[in-house]
Scaffold this active site. Structure first.
Site, PDB file in Angstrom:
ATOM      1  N   HIS A 154       0.799  -1.260  -0.022  1.00 56.15           N
ATOM      2  CA  HIS A 154      -0.147  -0.034   0.001  1.00 56.15           C
ATOM      3  C   HIS A 154       0.877   1.176   0.108  1.00 56.15           C
ATOM      4  O   HIS A 154       0.116   2.383   0.272  1.00 56.15           O
ATOM      5  CB  HIS A 154      -0.856   0.046   1.515  1.00 56.15           C
ATOM      6  CG  HIS A 154      -1.650  -1.198   1.564  1.00 56.15           C
ATOM      7  ND1 HIS A 154      -2.657  -1.627   0.447  1.00 56.15           N
ATOM      8  CD2 HIS A 154      -1.907  -2.316   2.410  1.00 56.15           C
ATOM      9  CE1 HIS A 154      -3.271  -2.749   0.900  1.00 56.15           C
ATOM     10  NE2 HIS A 154      -2.947  -3.187   1.979  1.00 56.15           N
ATOM     11  N   HIS A 180      -6.908  -4.596  -0.923  1.00 52.32           N
ATOM     12  CA  HIS A 180      -6.316  -5.806  -1.218  1.00 52.32           C
ATOM     13  C   HIS A 180      -6.891  -6.449  -2.217  1.00 52.32           C
ATOM     14  O   HIS A 180      -6.507  -7.814  -2.495  1.00 52.32           O
ATOM     15  CB  HIS A 180      -6.590  -6.558   0.084  1.00 52.32           C
ATOM     16  CG  HIS A 180      -6.075  -5.962   1.162  1.00 52.32           C
ATOM     17  ND1 HIS A 180      -7.008  -5.379   2.276  1.00 52.32           N
ATOM     18  CD2 HIS A 180      -4.948  -5.906   2.064  1.00 52.32           C
ATOM     19  CE1 HIS A 180      -6.147  -4.895   3.422  1.00 52.32           C
ATOM     20  NE2 HIS A 180      -5.092  -5.212   2.964  1.00 52.32           N
TER      21      HIS A 180
END
Length: 332
Positions: A58, A220
């Site tokens: 991320h 995700h």
């Protein structure tokens, strides 16, 4: 097939963390033994250490926001996996101040479990710890999802604002209450036209036709259950913005901080164009965009998509936003 550059999947996160620390030696320190980063500088008035973390993939979240004015420590887990509770515990001990630590935790089961275990271990050592749970994702706001809303784009704004508040000398409980209030005033919605590349296979995590979008995707790669036909960009952004305005109950005269966040493969041209479209919808609602930024802040590897985050803001919120910070990914 597009496999990641790296010596191995097993070593990729550790290797990247070491490289990141070498790239920013004046800002962060790498605690190699336990796999976390700490800030080299922070305000003398700070009485509480701020600790966050989560799965890698991320970037720049969370390691990019370690430094003066933001996080005291960040714990990266493996790709899309929670950090181990040992990492969180050791990082918390390393940066705890006179009033303990506050954990900033995105609402995912693994993160909640491991930060929770770390908090229990801290309690055994008489180190006070409070938690701010970040759950801003509108797409997962459903009674059918037992875990509740996911933590997504608002995370970076909460880290910035609480960092500034900590620099003023606020105590742990005050910071936890402010954090909960900020999360309650934040909502995010994400879309993608293509999935991220799964590191283990080099293949897309899911497939869409050229005329399709995944509306409400997770960071995700979680699919939303709603695949839509791709229309024009302004139609898409209008629907996203209207959804966020309704979710926050924004009324004419309200003010917001706006984040248009790239999920990894969207260009800056596209993100700024989307920002323009969001502000036009907000203008039509009589909602003032007091602060706005666009870029890659909370990514999902190389997912082709973007998210829009709105945080309802008052004068005190804007003062915190404008407070100085110096981290590898935020310097203003």
């Amino acid at each position: 097939m597009t496999l990641p550059f790296g010596n191995s999947l097993e070593s990729l996160v550790a290797d990247a963390l070491e490289g990141f620390a070498r790239a920013h030696p004046d800002t962060v320190e790498h605690v190699r033994e336990h796999g976390f980063l700490t800030a080299r500088h922070s305000a003398p008035a700070r009485r509480v250490g701020l600790v966050s973390g989560g799965g890698s993939g991320h970037e720049p979240l969370h390691v990019g926001f370690v430094g003066a004015g933001m996080l005291d420590a960040a714990c990266p887990g493996r790709i899309f996996s929670s950090p181990h509770n040992r990492q969180v515990f050791e990082a918390s001990r390393a940066v705890a101040r006179e009033d303990g630590v506050v954990h900033l935790v995105k609402n995912y089961t693994g993160d909640r479990i491991n930060f929770g275990i770390a908090a229990e271990r801290l309690a055994h050592e008489q180190l006070p710890c409070s938690t701010v749970l970040i759950d801003d994702d509108v797409a997962s706001d459903s009674a059918e999802i037992a875990a509740g809303r996911r933590g997504t784009g608002a995370t970076v704004l909460v880290e910035k604002l609480l960092g500034a508040a900590a620099d003023t000398g606020l105590g742990r409980q005050e910071l936890a209450e402010l954090g909960a209030d900020l999360v309650g005033r934040s909502r995010t919605l994400s879309v993608a036209s293509a999935a991220h590349t799964a590191p283990a296979t080099g293949l897309p995590a899911f497939t869409l036709r050229e005329d399709e979008l995944e509306y409400g995707v997770g960071i995700h790669g979680e699919r939303s259950g709603r695949t839509v036909q791709r229309g024009t960009a302004d139609e898409l952004v209008r629907e996203m913005t209207e959804t966020l305005v309704r979710a926050l109950g924004l009324r004419r005269g309200a003010s917001v901080v706006l984040l248009v966040n790239g999920l990894g493969a969207a260009t800056r041209l596209e993100l700024y164009a989307a920002l323009r479209d969001v502000t036009r919808v907000l203008d039509a609602h009589g909602v003032a965009t007091e602060r706005a930024l666009a870029g890659d802040y909370v990514t999902a590897l190389d997912m082709r998509g973007f998210s829009v985050t709105l945080l309802e803001a008052d004068g005190a919120t804007l003062d915190l936003y404008d407070a100085p910070a110096h981290t590898p990914a935020w310097s203003r």
